[in-house]
Write an enzyme that holds these catalytic residues in place. Structure first.
Site, PDB file in Angstrom:
ATOM      1  N   SER A  95      37.880  40.886  46.389  1.00 38.02           N
ATOM      2  CA  SER A  95      36.258  41.576  45.830  1.00 38.02           C
ATOM      3  C   SER A  95      36.517  42.777  46.462  1.00 38.02           C
ATOM      4  CB  SER A  95      35.342  40.825  46.786  1.00 38.02           C
ATOM      5  OG  SER A  95      34.061  41.115  46.294  1.00 38.02           O
ATOM      6  N   HIS A 105      31.293  52.633  46.942  1.00 39.68           N
ATOM      7  CA  HIS A 105      30.178  53.695  46.848  1.00 39.68           C
ATOM      8  C   HIS A 105      30.579  55.288  46.897  1.00 39.68           C
ATOM      9  CE1 HIS A 105      27.462  50.437  47.540  1.00 39.68           C
ATOM     10  NE2 HIS A 105      28.235  49.737  48.755  1.00 39.68           N
ATOM     11  N   HIS A 110      31.160  47.233  41.345  1.00 36.59           N
ATOM     12  CA  HIS A 110      31.619  46.128  41.920  1.00 36.59           C
ATOM     13  C   HIS A 110      32.494  45.190  41.034  1.00 36.59           C
ATOM     14  CE1 HIS A 110      30.633  41.660  42.341  1.00 36.59           C
ATOM     15  NE2 HIS A 110      31.193  42.212  43.660  1.00 36.59           N
ATOM     16  N   ASN A 166      34.976  41.433  41.225  1.00 34.56           N
ATOM     17  CA  ASN A 166      35.512  40.202  42.124  1.00 34.56           C
ATOM     18  C   ASN A 166      36.297  39.039  40.956  1.00 34.56           C
ATOM     19  OD1 ASN A 166      34.420  37.160  42.484  1.00 34.56           O
ATOM     20  ND2 ASN A 166      34.883  38.287  44.382  1.00 34.56           N
ATOM     21  N   VAL A 167      37.343  38.764  41.500  1.00 34.65           N
ATOM     22  CA  VAL A 167      37.986  37.718  41.015  1.00 34.65           C
ATOM     23  C   VAL A 167      38.477  36.777  41.984  1.00 34.65           C
ATOM     24  CG1 VAL A 167      38.849  38.848  38.649  1.00 34.65           C
ATOM     25  CG2 VAL A 167      40.044  39.025  40.995  1.00 34.65           C
ATOM     26  N   ARG A 168      38.169  35.440  41.637  1.00 39.57           N
ATOM     27  CA  ARG A 168      38.350  34.256  42.703  1.00 39.57           C
ATOM     28  C   ARG A 168      38.885  33.109  41.936  1.00 39.57           C
ATOM     29  NH1 ARG A 168      33.165  35.630  41.661  1.00 39.57           N
ATOM     30  NH2 ARG A 168      31.935  33.905  40.875  1.00 39.57           N
ATOM     31  N   HIS A 195      12.601  39.079  43.594  1.00 35.56           N
ATOM     32  CA  HIS A 195      11.605  39.645  44.500  1.00 35.56           C
ATOM     33  C   HIS A 195      11.146  40.886  43.926  1.00 35.56           C
ATOM     34  CE1 HIS A 195      14.997  41.328  46.385  1.00 35.56           C
ATOM     35  NE2 HIS A 195      14.228  42.048  46.897  1.00 35.56           N
ATOM     36  N   GLY A 209      32.066  30.161  57.728  1.00 41.84           N
ATOM     37  CA  GLY A 209      32.600  30.740  58.759  1.00 41.84           C
ATOM     38  C   GLY A 209      33.576  31.934  58.548  1.00 41.84           C
ATOM     39  N   GLY A 210      33.368  32.579  57.304  1.00 43.11           N
ATOM     40  CA  GLY A 210      34.060  33.468  56.889  1.00 43.11           C
ATOM     41  C   GLY A 210      34.008  34.878  57.668  1.00 43.11           C
TER      42      GLY A 210
END
Length: 299
Positions: free
Chosen positions: A92, A96, A106, A108-110, A175, A258-259
């Protein structure tokens, strides 16, 4: 072919290396690596580039965690995962830039797999990439989405439109009733038609990120900016923080399992500002952003 978690892990480690080397070559600064272990099982490599020539902060994180039981965030919508051990691994990254004319990016690959004796493994791939501009340039948006479409094309004509829509839907601040940026690709729960096909697609997305982003960086890095543009960039970065802490499933999953908090929150911008009920000046480039990030077909 049965799922091969080791093969996936080796690709992810190489991908982290490749992206860091590419970003360092463009910026001139180096990443600092922080290797970490997770007491409950697993660990990772967090790499951060700070105060470079182009990038104010770039974080590229690899993690591989495993455990004997699934967290509540994962089993709430997938009761079949209860009672299974699991492995979750991924790369990930968030970049900036200093220059407000260069968008934040951004990617991410998972890969996720859950197993228990006597049952077939439950597995899937996920990932994508998305772009968050502060000042909109149509040619940048077209290039970003064209790169996304082209990498999807070998996998079917319907792949890009489907994952573009998913990205638009996912990176939405409910929101605020606004998009986070101009989207890109987002996919999850990918496990058909087979492991090899899904793994190939995940690799295409991971390898496509720098092709999508770096031409935009090159085009914008020399543009002159001042305090006005910087203040607007910091204000809009607030939306990034709001999304990640309120809506992002990956952030919530990481914290619930718990990362490593430092790595999970590495995506946060180094500086950000909020201002009560701020409105851009009518007709200004800042005011134009709200229209620019509306969902549309860019190509």
């Amino acid at each position: 072919m049965k799922p091969d978690a080791h093969h996936v892990k080796q690709f992810l480690l190489r991908l982290q290396d490749d992206i860091c080397q590419t970003l360092s070559a463009v910026d001139g600064a180096n990443f600092v690596e922080d290797s970490w272990r997770r007491e409950a099982g697993g660990g990772g490599r967090s790499r951060v580039l700070r105060n470079g020539g182009i990038f104010e902060q770039a974080g590229v994180n690899f993690s591989h965690v495993h455990g004997d039981a699934m967290p509540a965030s994962a089993t709430a919508h997938r009761p079949e995962l209860a009672g299974r051990s699991f492995e979750a691994m991924g790369v990930s990254l968030v970049v900036h830039p200093h220059n407000p004319y260069i968008p934040t990016s951004h990617a991410n690959v998972r890969f996720f797999i859950a197993e228990k004796p006597g049952a077939d493994p439950v597995w899937w791939f996920g990932g994508g990439f998305d772009l968050t501009p502060y000042y909109g340039f149509e040619e940048d948006a077209v290039h970003w989405h064209r790169t996304a479409r082209d990498l999807c094309q070998p996998f079917g004509d319907d792949v890009y439109p489907r994952y573009k829509k998913w990205c638009d839907d996912y990176f939405f601040l409910k929101h605020r009733n606004e998009q986070r940026g101009i989207g890109g690709l987002f996919f999850d729960d990918l496990n058909t038609p087979d492991f090899d096909h899904c793994f190939d697609f995940m690799q295409a997305v991971g390898n496509g990120y720098t092709r999508a982003y770096l031409p935009i960086v090159e085009r914008r890095k020399a543009m002159v900016w001042g305090e006005r543009e910087r203040n607007f960039q910091l204000y809009r970065r607030g939306r990034y923080v709001e999304f990640n802490l309120v809506w992002d499933r990956g952030t919530l999953f990481g914290l619930q399992t718990g990362g490593r908090t430092e790595s999970i929150l590495m995506s946060m911008p180094p500086l950000v500002r909020w201002e009560y009920d701020w409105q851009p000046e009518a007709g200004s480039p800042e005011a134009a952003l709200s229209e620019f990030i509306q969902v549309r077909d860019w190509i």
